[in-house]
Design a protein around this motif. Structure first.
Motif, PDB file in Angstrom:
ATOM      1  N   GLN A  41       4.606-102.468 -47.937  1.00  0.00           N
ATOM      2  CA  GLN A  41       3.226-102.430 -47.491  1.00  0.00           C
ATOM      3  C   GLN A  41       2.820-101.095 -46.886  1.00  0.00           C
ATOM      4  O   GLN A  41       1.650-100.772 -46.880  1.00  0.00           O
ATOM      5  N   LEU A  42       3.765-100.348 -46.383  1.00  0.00           N
ATOM      6  CA  LEU A  42       3.398 -99.109 -45.715  1.00  0.00           C
ATOM      7  C   LEU A  42       3.972 -97.872 -46.399  1.00  0.00           C
ATOM      8  O   LEU A  42       3.238 -97.048 -46.929  1.00  0.00           O
ATOM      9  N   HIS A  43       5.277 -97.745 -46.426  1.00  0.00           N
ATOM     10  CA  HIS A  43       5.884 -96.516 -46.929  1.00  0.00           C
ATOM     11  C   HIS A  43       5.628 -96.311 -48.419  1.00  0.00           C
ATOM     12  O   HIS A  43       5.358 -95.198 -48.854  1.00  0.00           O
ATOM     13  N   HIS A  44       5.692 -97.374 -49.191  1.00  0.00           N
ATOM     14  CA  HIS A  44       5.427 -97.249 -50.626  1.00  0.00           C
ATOM     15  C   HIS A  44       3.977 -96.822 -50.858  1.00  0.00           C
ATOM     16  O   HIS A  44       3.702 -95.961 -51.696  1.00  0.00           O
ATOM     17  N   VAL A  45       3.056 -97.393 -50.096  1.00  0.00           N
ATOM     18  CA  VAL A  45       1.642 -97.020 -50.221  1.00  0.00           C
ATOM     19  C   VAL A  45       1.440 -95.570 -49.794  1.00  0.00           C
ATOM     20  O   VAL A  45       0.710 -94.821 -50.454  1.00  0.00           O
ATOM     21  N   ARG A  46       2.109 -95.171 -48.709  1.00  0.00           N
ATOM     22  CA  ARG A  46       1.965 -93.773 -48.274  1.00  0.00           C
ATOM     23  C   ARG A  46       2.438 -92.812 -49.355  1.00  0.00           C
ATOM     24  O   ARG A  46       1.850 -91.754 -49.562  1.00  0.00           O
ATOM     25  N   ASP A  47       3.506 -93.166 -50.040  1.00  0.00           N
ATOM     26  CA  ASP A  47       4.022 -92.263 -51.066  1.00  0.00           C
ATOM     27  C   ASP A  47       3.195 -92.310 -52.342  1.00  0.00           C
ATOM     28  O   ASP A  47       2.870 -91.276 -52.903  1.00  0.00           O
ATOM     29  N   THR A  48       2.858 -93.499 -52.832  1.00  0.00           N
ATOM     30  CA  THR A  48       2.155 -93.577 -54.114  1.00  0.00           C
ATOM     31  C   THR A  48       0.679 -93.208 -54.008  1.00  0.00           C
ATOM     32  O   THR A  48       0.156 -92.505 -54.855  1.00  0.00           O
ATOM     33  N   THR A  49       0.006 -93.651 -52.956  1.00  0.00           N
ATOM     34  CA  THR A  49      -1.425 -93.380 -52.830  1.00  0.00           C
ATOM     35  C   THR A  49      -1.698 -92.001 -52.249  1.00  0.00           C
ATOM     36  O   THR A  49      -2.579 -91.289 -52.707  1.00  0.00           O
ATOM     37  N   PHE A  50      -0.936 -91.626 -51.242  1.00  0.00           N
ATOM     38  CA  PHE A  50      -1.179 -90.361 -50.557  1.00  0.00           C
ATOM     39  C   PHE A  50      -0.168 -89.273 -50.930  1.00  0.00           C
ATOM     40  O   PHE A  50      -0.191 -88.190 -50.347  1.00  0.00           O
ATOM     41  N   ALA A  51       0.738 -89.552 -51.865  1.00  0.00           N
ATOM     42  CA  ALA A  51       1.738 -88.591 -52.355  1.00  0.00           C
ATOM     43  C   ALA A  51       2.492 -87.923 -51.209  1.00  0.00           C
ATOM     44  O   ALA A  51       2.709 -86.717 -51.201  1.00  0.00           O
ATOM     45  N   GLU A  52       2.921 -88.733 -50.252  1.00  0.00           N
ATOM     46  CA  GLU A  52       3.569 -88.189 -49.065  1.00  0.00           C
ATOM     47  C   GLU A  52       4.846 -87.418 -49.387  1.00  0.00           C
ATOM     48  O   GLU A  52       5.115 -86.366 -48.797  1.00  0.00           O
ATOM     49  N   LEU A  58      -1.816 -90.215 -39.468  1.00  0.00           N
ATOM     50  CA  LEU A  58      -3.160 -90.325 -40.052  1.00  0.00           C
ATOM     51  C   LEU A  58      -3.155 -91.218 -41.295  1.00  0.00           C
ATOM     52  O   LEU A  58      -4.075 -92.014 -41.511  1.00  0.00           O
ATOM     53  N   ARG A  59      -2.116 -91.098 -42.108  1.00  0.00           N
ATOM     54  CA  ARG A  59      -1.999 -91.976 -43.281  1.00  0.00           C
ATOM     55  C   ARG A  59      -1.845 -93.430 -42.849  1.00  0.00           C
ATOM     56  O   ARG A  59      -2.463 -94.330 -43.424  1.00  0.00           O
ATOM     57  N   ASN A  60      -1.017 -93.668 -41.833  1.00  0.00           N
ATOM     58  CA  ASN A  60      -0.852 -95.030 -41.314  1.00  0.00           C
ATOM     59  C   ASN A  60      -2.169 -95.584 -40.788  1.00  0.00           C
ATOM     60  O   ASN A  60      -2.494 -96.749 -41.010  1.00  0.00           O
ATOM     61  N   LEU A  61      -2.925 -94.746 -40.083  1.00  0.00           N
ATOM     62  CA  LEU A  61      -4.228 -95.161 -39.568  1.00  0.00           C
ATOM     63  C   LEU A  61      -5.162 -95.542 -40.710  1.00  0.00           C
ATOM     64  O   LEU A  61      -5.817 -96.588 -40.671  1.00  0.00           O
ATOM     65  N   ALA A  62      -5.217 -94.696 -41.740  1.00  0.00           N
ATOM     66  CA  ALA A  62      -6.090 -94.987 -42.884  1.00  0.00           C
ATOM     67  C   ALA A  62      -5.704 -96.303 -43.551  1.00  0.00           C
ATOM     68  O   ALA A  62      -6.568 -97.141 -43.837  1.00  0.00           O
ATOM     69  N   ILE A  63      -4.420 -96.514 -43.763  1.00  0.00           N
ATOM     70  CA  ILE A  63      -3.958 -97.750 -44.402  1.00  0.00           C
ATOM     71  C   ILE A  63      -4.293 -98.952 -43.524  1.00  0.00           C
ATOM     72  O   ILE A  63      -4.792 -99.976 -44.015  1.00  0.00           O
ATOM     73  N   SER A  64      -4.065 -98.844 -42.220  1.00  0.00           N
ATOM     74  CA  SER A  64      -4.340 -99.958 -41.305  1.00  0.00           C
ATOM     75  C   SER A  64      -5.817-100.297 -41.266  1.00  0.00           C
ATOM     76  O   SER A  64      -6.192-101.474 -41.287  1.00  0.00           O
ATOM     77  N   VAL A  65      -6.674 -99.282 -41.198  1.00  0.00           N
ATOM     78  CA  VAL A  65      -8.118 -99.522 -41.167  1.00  0.00           C
ATOM     79  C   VAL A  65      -8.567-100.192 -42.464  1.00  0.00           C
ATOM     80  O   VAL A  65      -9.363-101.142 -42.444  1.00  0.00           O
ATOM     81  N   LEU A  66      -8.056 -99.720 -43.593  1.00  0.00           N
ATOM     82  CA  LEU A  66      -8.439-100.318 -44.869  1.00  0.00           C
ATOM     83  C   LEU A  66      -7.952-101.761 -44.976  1.00  0.00           C
ATOM     84  O   LEU A  66      -8.672-102.630 -45.471  1.00  0.00           O
ATOM     85  N   ARG A  67      -6.768-102.045 -44.489  1.00  0.00           N
ATOM     86  CA  ARG A  67      -6.264-103.432 -44.519  1.00  0.00           C
ATOM     87  C   ARG A  67      -7.091-104.322 -43.593  1.00  0.00           C
ATOM     88  O   ARG A  67      -7.381-105.467 -43.920  1.00  0.00           O
ATOM     89  N   GLN A  68      -7.465-103.817 -42.420  1.00  0.00           N
ATOM     90  CA  GLN A  68      -8.317-104.598 -41.516  1.00  0.00           C
ATOM     91  C   GLN A  68      -9.691-104.839 -42.124  1.00  0.00           C
ATOM     92  O   GLN A  68     -10.352-105.822 -41.806  1.00  0.00           O
ATOM     93  N   ASP A  69     -10.115-103.945 -42.999  1.00  0.00           N
ATOM     94  CA  ASP A  69     -11.396-104.081 -43.690  1.00  0.00           C
ATOM     95  C   ASP A  69     -11.288-105.080 -44.849  1.00  0.00           C
ATOM     96  O   ASP A  69     -12.232-105.282 -45.588  1.00  0.00           O
ATOM     97  N   GLY A  70     -10.094-105.671 -45.029  1.00  0.00           N
ATOM     98  CA  GLY A  70      -9.906-106.690 -46.055  1.00  0.00           C
ATOM     99  C   GLY A  70      -9.442-106.163 -47.393  1.00  0.00           C
ATOM    100  O   GLY A  70      -9.394-106.913 -48.374  1.00  0.00           O
ATOM    101  N   ARG A  71      -9.072-104.900 -47.462  1.00  0.00           N
ATOM    102  CA  ARG A  71      -8.620-104.310 -48.724  1.00  0.00           C
ATOM    103  C   ARG A  71      -7.141-104.600 -48.931  1.00  0.00           C
ATOM    104  O   ARG A  71      -6.340-104.439 -48.013  1.00  0.00           O
ATOM    105  N   THR A  72      -6.778-105.017 -50.131  1.00  0.00           N
ATOM    106  CA  THR A  72      -5.367-105.244 -50.441  1.00  0.00           C
ATOM    107  C   THR A  72      -4.825-104.168 -51.365  1.00  0.00           C
ATOM    108  O   THR A  72      -3.672-103.806 -51.278  1.00  0.00           O
ATOM    109  N   ASN A  73      -5.661-103.647 -52.256  1.00  0.00           N
ATOM    110  CA  ASN A  73      -5.243-102.569 -53.146  1.00  0.00           C
ATOM    111  C   ASN A  73      -5.757-101.264 -52.550  1.00  0.00           C
ATOM    112  O   ASN A  73      -6.907-100.883 -52.766  1.00  0.00           O
ATOM    113  N   ILE A  74      -4.922-100.609 -51.795  1.00  0.00           N
ATOM    114  CA  ILE A  74      -5.342 -99.420 -51.052  1.00  0.00           C
ATOM    115  C   ILE A  74      -5.802 -98.306 -51.982  1.00  0.00           C
ATOM    116  O   ILE A  74      -6.800 -97.653 -51.731  1.00  0.00           O
TER     117      ILE A  74
END
Length: 142
Positions: free
Chosen positions: A76-87, A104-120
């Motif tokens: 949910q976190l590290h894979h998204v950081r690498d694939t979406t944000f090319a960490e 900052l990447r963690n913040l962006a992912i958390s805010v988007l998940r709180q906004d109801g997004r599942t596919n970041i």
């Protein structure tokens, strides 16, 4: 069986007595056999963990649940950081900047998940990138 594969896992724990890791009491090992049902390819993985739990403090099922929980966080976190944000491809390496960018990447992912997004990647970052006001609205700042 799921996601087009057959999977078998074997969990074994070993008690540790002489390890230079303070507090380490056990080392669970998971051997995972996977068979891809489309290609018939078989892969075998060996995963090792270290825990401070004394022997007998948790059942094998409980330890397996903790390991699955670890992978849930990883996916949910590290894979998204690498694939979406090319960490992993980031060239930021000096001082504290890598840690700041990870935050900052963690913040962006958390805010988007709180906004109801599942596919970041698809629904969230592209959706928010098209309209600069959307990230602020997701934060409740508008």
């Amino acid at each position: 069986m799921g996601r087009g594969r057959l999977e078998v896992r074997h969990l074994k724990t070993v008690t540790l007595q002489h390890l230079s890791c303070p507090g380490a009491r056990q080392a669970p090992r998971v051997i995972r056999w996977r068979k891809d049902l489309t290609s018939n390819k078989i892969t075998i993985e060996r995963l090792y963990f270290v825990t401070s739990l004394p022997p007998g403090a948790a059942s094998g099922a409980r330890i397996a649940a903790w390991i699955r929980g670890h992978w849930k966080i990883e996916n949910q976190l590290h894979h998204v950081r690498d694939t979406t944000f090319a960490e992993d491809a980031s060239t930021i390496r000096a001082g504290r900047l890598p840690r700041v960018m990870a935050g900052l990447r963690n913040l962006a992912i958390s805010v988007l998940r709180q906004d109801g997004r599942t596919n970041i990647a698809a629904a969230a970052t592209r959706h928010h990138a098209r309209h600069p006001g959307r990230p602020l609205a997701a934060l409740g700042w508008t």
